[in-house]
Enzyme design. Structure first.
Site, short mmCIF file in Angstrom:
data_model
loop_
_atom_site.label_atom_id
_atom_site.label_comp_id
_atom_site.label_asym_id
_atom_site.label_seq_id
_atom_site.Cartn_x
_atom_site.Cartn_y
_atom_site.Cartn_z
N ASN A 43 -0.44 3.42 -1.11
CA ASN A 43 0.70 2.91 -0.34
C ASN A 43 0.50 3.18 1.14
O ASN A 43 -0.12 4.18 1.53
CB ASN A 43 2.05 3.43 -0.86
CG ASN A 43 2.16 4.94 -0.97
OD1 ASN A 43 1.17 5.64 -1.07
ND2 ASN A 43 3.38 5.43 -0.94
N CYS A 54 3.13 -1.13 -1.17
CA CYS A 54 2.90 -0.27 -2.33
C CYS A 54 1.41 -0.21 -2.68
O CYS A 54 0.63 -1.11 -2.33
CB CYS A 54 3.64 -0.81 -3.55
SG CYS A 54 5.41 -0.60 -3.48
N GLU A 56 0.04 -0.67 -5.60
CA GLU A 56 -0.35 -1.78 -6.47
C GLU A 56 -0.68 -3.01 -5.64
O GLU A 56 -1.64 -3.74 -5.91
CB GLU A 56 0.79 -2.14 -7.45
CG GLU A 56 1.17 -1.03 -8.40
CD GLU A 56 2.25 -0.10 -7.86
OE1 GLU A 56 2.26 0.19 -6.65
OE2 GLU A 56 3.08 0.34 -8.67
N CYS A 90 6.45 -5.20 -7.27
CA CYS A 90 5.07 -5.07 -7.77
C CYS A 90 4.95 -5.56 -9.20
O CYS A 90 3.88 -6.02 -9.60
CB CYS A 90 4.58 -3.64 -7.61
SG CYS A 90 4.12 -3.29 -5.90
N1 THU Z 1 5.44 3.13 -4.24
C1 THU Z 1 4.24 2.63 -4.64
O1 THU Z 1 3.28 2.54 -3.85
N2 THU Z 1 4.12 2.23 -5.92
C2 THU Z 1 5.08 2.37 -6.88
O2 THU Z 1 4.82 2.06 -8.04
C3 THU Z 1 6.41 2.85 -6.51
C4 THU Z 1 6.60 3.21 -5.10
C5 THU Z 1 5.56 3.62 -2.86
C6 THU Z 1 6.37 2.79 -1.91
C7 THU Z 1 6.76 3.81 -0.87
O3 THU Z 1 5.69 3.95 0.06
C8 THU Z 1 6.87 5.11 -1.65
O4 THU Z 1 6.18 4.90 -2.87
C9 THU Z 1 8.29 5.53 -1.95
O5 THU Z 1 9.01 4.48 -2.49
#
Ligand code: THU
Length: 136
Positions: A43, A54, A56, A90
Site C-alpha cells: 500500500n 492498496c 492488491e 479491491c
Molecule cells: N489496505 C490494503 O492495502 N489492503 C487491504 O486489503 C486493506 C487495506 C490499506 C489501505 C490503507 O493504506 C491501509 O491499509 C489502511 O486502510
C-alpha cells in the site's frame, strides 16, 4: 515450499516497503497468474488521504504492466494476526482479473488465516461479462 508459501513470502517482503505513515497499517499482496508469473505490491498512502492505494491494487498494476494475466491465487499479508481481507474496491479489482477458480487468502507471515473464492468475496458481481457477454 508451496506456491502459497512463496506468495506469503513475497507479500511479507512487499509489506516491508509499504508506505503507510498515516494509517500505520502496512499491507503486502502477492499474486500468481494462470501462466505462473508472480507479482507483488504494497500500500502507498498519501497526505491527501483518498489518493492512497492498496497493496492488491499495486500488485494488479504490476501484473498489467508486465502484460496482464488471469489471477490464480492472491494473498494479502496485513500488519497483525487479524485477517486483512481486501476492501470493497479491491474485491472488484481482483474480480476483473479472476478466473473461475481464483483463490484469495488473508494471511500472516506464517500462513493463511482465511481462504476465499472470488465469488465468496464478491457474490453476484458485476464484471466484464456484463459489458460483453462473450467475456467471463
Ligand atoms: N489496505 C490494503 O492495502 N489492503 C487491504 O486489503 C486493506 C487495506 C490499506 C489501505 C490503507 O493504506 C491501509 O491499509 C489502511 O486502510
Amino acid at each position: 515450499m508451496t506456491r502459497t508459501d512463496e506468495l506469503i513470502r513475497m507479500a511479507t517482503k512487499a509489506r516491508d516497503n509499504a508506505y503507510a505513515p498515516y494509517s500505520g497499517h502496512p499491507v503486502g499482496a502477492a499474486l500468481v497468474t494462470e501462466q505462473g508469473r508472480t507479482f507483488s505490491g504494497c500500500n502507498v498512502e498519501n497526505a491527501a488521504y483518498p489518493l492512497g492505494c492498496c497493496a492488491e491494487q499495486s500488485a494488479i498494476s504490476a501484473m498489467v504492466l508486465a502484460g496482464g494475466g488471469v489471477i490464480r491465487e492472491l494473498v494479502v499479508v496485513g500488519p497483525s494476526d487479524e485477517p486483512c481481507t481486501p476492501c470493497g474496491g479491491c474485491r472488484q479489482r481482483i474480480r476483473e482479473f479472476a478466473g473461475p477458480d481464483t483463490i484469495v487468502r488473508a494471511c500472516n507471515e506464517r500462513g493463511p488465516l482465511l481462504t476465499m473464492t472470488v465469488d465468496e468475496l464478491l457474490p453476484e458481481s458485476f464484471g466484464p461479462h456484463n459489458l460483453n457477454p462473450r467475456k467471463r
